[in-house]
Write an enzyme that holds these catalytic residues in place. Sequence first.
Site, PDB file in Angstrom:
ATOM      1  N   ASP A  54       0.833  -1.207   0.000  1.00 17.62           N
ATOM      2  CA  ASP A  54       0.000   0.000   0.000  1.00 17.62           C
ATOM      3  C   ASP A  54       0.871   1.262   0.000  1.00 17.62           C
ATOM      4  O   ASP A  54       1.994   1.246   0.487  1.00 17.62           O
ATOM      5  CB  ASP A  54      -0.908  -0.021   1.240  1.00 17.62           C
ATOM      6  CG  ASP A  54      -2.056   0.964   1.129  1.00 17.62           C
ATOM      7  OD1 ASP A  54      -2.336   1.439   0.017  1.00 17.62           O
ATOM      8  OD2 ASP A  54      -2.676   1.254   2.169  1.00 17.62           O
ATOM      9  N   ASN A  95     -11.040  -2.707  -5.139  1.00 19.29           N
ATOM     10  CA  ASN A  95     -10.311  -1.715  -5.948  1.00 19.29           C
ATOM     11  C   ASN A  95     -11.025  -1.357  -7.254  1.00 19.29           C
ATOM     12  O   ASN A  95     -10.657  -0.392  -7.922  1.00 19.29           O
ATOM     13  CB  ASN A  95      -8.871  -2.178  -6.239  1.00 19.29           C
ATOM     14  CG  ASN A  95      -7.947  -2.078  -5.040  1.00 19.29           C
ATOM     15  OD1 ASN A  95      -7.045  -2.912  -4.860  1.00 19.29           O
ATOM     16  ND2 ASN A  95      -8.149  -1.075  -4.195  1.00 19.29           N
TER      17      ASN A  95
END
Length: 258
Positions: free
Chosen positions: A34, A82
């Site tokens: 991330d 996502n």
Amino acid sequence: MHTTIPAGLTRKQAELFAKLDPERLPRHIGIIMDGNGRWAKRRHLPRIAGHKRGVTAVRDVVTLASNINLPALTLYAFSAENWKRPKTEINFLMALLRTYLKNEVPLMNEHNIQLRYIGRIHELAPEVQERMAWATEQTARNTGMIMTLALNYGGRAELIDAFQSIVRAAANNGGLEHLKIDEELVSRHLYSNLPDPDMVIRTSGEMRLSNFLLWQLAYSEIYVTQTLWPDFTGADLLEAIADFQKRERRYGNVGAAV
Ligand code: IPE
Ligand code: IPE
Ligand code: MG
């Protein structure tokens, strides 16, 4: 005790490795990669520049992990959630994945790495699935580290798929009456049969799992670093392992000090 340093490590990596207990390396590490967007933002670049640089980090971490003979590495590359992102970013990520697979297969073969996937792969675009199938085929005869990419992966989706698979199997085997549901059965119907990760790493400082391996992380050691994914290196992975080796895993039992 003298530690044998594996071949292929940089000087810095070798120094970090020498401080580890080679008998207690994790068998499986999961990484929530991330911080690509924030990496780019800090440089006044578009988010996609961060994803592009993220690939460099993947290369360094995968190479190190393979060099130290880590048995299994699972990388969270695209979550089931996502898809909420702008279409342009999703398209870029899918194109990047295809390029990555095409370019990295030689490195994977050089390192004897087996490539696998978890997630609802059948929902990805056909040209993405095709490249993925090609890359697994190319690496299928390797016998070293098992590298798993989590793509269109969600922990809850995996559990739902597992329950559906259990019910289907039971229906084909005389019905639900004698079905005995236990941990072993659920585990067997998950996407992969790897041992649970000993450690999960999340870069960029967020303190959440974001739907990653919900079942499998039940007793994993959690390591969160502020480092953004594009800046994360093989040396950082060794530091995470050093931290892991300081932990006492109690699994609900009383500690050794008691
Ligand atoms: C991780 O970086 C990559 C993917 C989720 C595909 P992000 O894109 O989430 O980066 P941040 O969290 O916005 O910084
Ligand atoms: C988790 O990161 C998914 C991947 C790293 C692929 P996100 O950036 O999507 O997670 P949230 O939205 O911050 O929880
Ligand atoms: Mg993020």
